[in-house]
Write a protein that holds these residues in place. Structure first.
Motif, short mmCIF file in Angstrom:
data_model
loop_
_atom_site.label_atom_id
_atom_site.label_comp_id
_atom_site.label_asym_id
_atom_site.label_seq_id
_atom_site.Cartn_x
_atom_site.Cartn_y
_atom_site.Cartn_z
N LYS A 74 0.82 -1.16 0.04
CA LYS A 74 -0.10 -0.03 -0.08
C LYS A 74 0.68 1.26 -0.09
CE LYS A 74 -4.24 -1.83 1.72
NZ LYS A 74 -5.38 -1.45 2.57
N GLY A 75 1.83 1.02 -0.97
CA GLY A 75 2.84 2.69 -1.11
C GLY A 75 3.65 2.51 -0.10
N ARG A 76 3.90 1.55 0.92
CA ARG A 76 4.94 1.54 1.93
C ARG A 76 5.86 0.54 1.35
NH1 ARG A 76 2.61 0.93 7.65
NH2 ARG A 76 1.15 -0.66 6.34
N VAL A 77 7.44 0.76 1.49
CA VAL A 77 8.28 -0.32 1.63
C VAL A 77 8.81 -0.55 3.01
CG1 VAL A 77 10.34 -0.80 0.63
CG2 VAL A 77 8.90 0.39 -0.96
N LEU A 78 8.55 -1.80 3.34
CA LEU A 78 8.84 -2.26 4.76
C LEU A 78 10.10 -3.02 4.90
CD1 LEU A 78 5.25 -2.88 5.83
CD2 LEU A 78 6.46 -0.80 6.16
N PRO A 79 10.97 -2.83 5.52
CA PRO A 79 12.20 -3.63 5.59
C PRO A 79 11.99 -4.81 6.39
CG PRO A 79 12.60 -1.91 7.07
CD PRO A 79 11.31 -1.58 6.46
N ASN A 80 12.81 -6.05 5.90
CA ASN A 80 12.74 -7.18 6.62
C ASN A 80 13.31 -7.12 8.02
OD1 ASN A 80 12.89 -10.00 7.75
ND2 ASN A 80 13.00 -10.78 5.67
N THR A 81 12.80 -7.58 9.19
CA THR A 81 13.24 -7.21 10.46
C THR A 81 14.57 -8.53 10.82
OG1 THR A 81 11.63 -9.04 11.26
CG2 THR A 81 11.13 -6.76 11.37
N ASN A 82 14.61 -9.22 9.79
CA ASN A 82 15.83 -10.15 9.91
C ASN A 82 17.13 -9.60 9.13
OD1 ASN A 82 17.35 -12.54 10.28
ND2 ASN A 82 16.12 -13.95 8.84
N LYS A 83 17.89 -8.89 9.98
CA LYS A 83 19.27 -8.35 9.49
C LYS A 83 20.13 -9.33 9.10
CE LYS A 83 18.15 -4.13 12.40
NZ LYS A 83 18.71 -3.13 13.30
N ILE A 84 20.15 -10.53 9.54
CA ILE A 84 21.12 -11.52 8.99
C ILE A 84 21.34 -11.51 7.53
CG2 ILE A 84 19.80 -13.61 8.96
CD1 ILE A 84 23.15 -13.61 10.85
#
Length: 421
Positions: free
Chosen positions: A195-205
């Motif tokens: 919905k118009g947002r780009v949400l990063p993955n919480t898994n930083k590995i």
């Protein structure tokens, strides 16, 4: 063979109380397995029961993939958000009652953002209700040989009955990659556009470890900071599970060390038993990792007190590692040709039964006190003179640490053998 316990009749009750209490002192649980062979490469307390937190969602998604493959669900199906799903606490996507979301977007919200509301939406579609779906999850876990696991919800939110172990979660992750390779990419995505947002993955590995390509993070006060990661190097895939880190940064740093250690061992063929054979009949309650003064709300709900949990950092492998261009690690020798720091092992004894080896390891940890914070204890199955035995060892010690270990253990009347690297 002499039984490792030396208990006078009058003190039997106290000794049993001590032994049943010791599992709660574990600082963390971890395992690395070779995904192709299913063999254990490294493990620490891997069969200890633990609160899985959002690692639960790997099972939720496994069952979603199974439904898609069976034709009972399709990626572009539309799901309607219930009031129960919308009420889920963070982490969440922010879905509202009556809103709709596609199956694929719900999957992405779970795998990248660990969204509790999206997990419940999937659970209600597949099970009719979240509680019914949790029962299905537990049944599936039993079919997969996840003998330490039971589920009460689809998200991993705090519940005393929401139990798993590092071993079980490694089994689950291996099955997901094996059974649904075409969908594993959802756990590899570094971001989710919604919905118009780009949400990063919480898994930083996925960004901090070059060979990693999935899986899942998890956190509650009871569990600590958990992580499952899978990495592929030179055609070999490893799956690592780490439970009970005391910070988010610690879990990513120590998972990198855990995978490095796993690739080192696998490079020389240092495989243990199949993970399916790693069994333990110890049903002690899971340790509560973070004390109520650090996680007031949910910790108090789960019955934690101000002294529960530990704050010592996890050290999967002491010292700093150097990654070479060919992804191998340097082994250094001292000027006199002896083993460098971190290459010594202390052998604590061999046993005919794994339960005796486990008790020996727990008693050694208790005898060592604060010295037990260093190195990695483990139990391995060996064959010597035609007999299968369980060997208790403490690895990755410097020469001075190993000698200090033996001095302390021998002072307590316990067996100890130094093995240079």
């Amino acid at each position: 063979m002499k039984h490792p316990l030396n208990i006078k009749t009058g003190s039997l009750a106290g000794a049993l109380l001590l032994l049943t209490s010791l599992p709660a002192l574990a600082r963390y649980a971890a395992i690395v397995i070779d995904a192709d062979s299913g063999r254990v490469v490294h493990e620490v307390e891997a069969t200890h029961r633990w609160y899985p937190a959002s690692l639960t969602k790997v099972m939720t998604i496994y069952m979603t993939f199974a439904a898609i493959e069976a034709g009972r669900l399709h990626l572009h199906d539309t799901l309607t958000v219930s009031a129960h799903a919308a009420r889920q606490p963070s982490s969440k996507l922010g879905l509202r009652q009556g809103q709709t979301i596609s199956v694929e977007h719900a999957i992405m919200a779970v795998t990248t953002r660990s969204a509790n509301d999206a997990a419940v939406v999937l659970a209600e579609r597949l099970g009719g209700s979240e509680s019914q779906f949790a029962g299905m999850m537990t049944q599936q876990a039993q079919r997969m040989g996840m003998y330490n696991s039971s589920f009460q919800n689809a998200s991993g939110l705090p519940d005393e009955g929401q139990i798993s172990s590092a071993r079980d979660l490694a089994l689950l992750s291996s099955a997901l990659i094996r059974d649904f390779p075409q969908y594993y990419r959802y756990f590899s995505a570094t971001e989710f556009a919604y919905k118009g947002r780009v949400l990063p993955n919480t898994n930083k590995i996925l960004k901090t470890y070059p060979d990693a390509d999935g899986l899942k993070t998890g956190f509650t006060c009871g569990s600590g900071y958990n992580l499952i990661a899978s990495a592929k190097r030179n055609g070999r895939r490893l799956i690592g599970v780490l439970l009970g880190a005391h910070s988010s940064a610690e879990r990513f740093q120590q998972m990198a060390n855990l995978l490095d250690l796993g690739f080192e061992k696998s490079q020389v063929g240092a495989f243990g038993m199949p993970v399916t054979q790693l069994r333990d009949a110890n049903f002690a309650p899971p340790p509560f990792q973070l004390s109520s003064n650090r996680c007031a709300g949910s910790a108090e709900q789960m019955g934690a007190d101000s002294g529960s949990g530990r704050s010592e950092p996890i050290r999967i492998k002491p010292g700093k590692s150097t990654r070479l261009a060919d992804n191998r690690r340097v082994k250094t020798k001292s000027a006199k040709g002896g083993a460098a720091n971190g290459n010594w092992t202390v052998m604590l004894g061999d046993h005919r039964r794994k339960i005796d080896a486990d008790v020996n390891l727990k008693q050694a940890r208790y005898a060592l006190g604060t010295a037990a914070k260093t190195g990695q204890p483990h139990v391995v199955r060996i064959k010597t003179k035609g007999k299968l035995l369980w060997r208790t060892e403490w690895m990755n010690l410097s020469s001075s640490q190993a000698r200090d270990f033996c001095r302390k253990l021998r002072a307590k009347g316990r067996q100890c053998t130094l093995l240079p690297g």
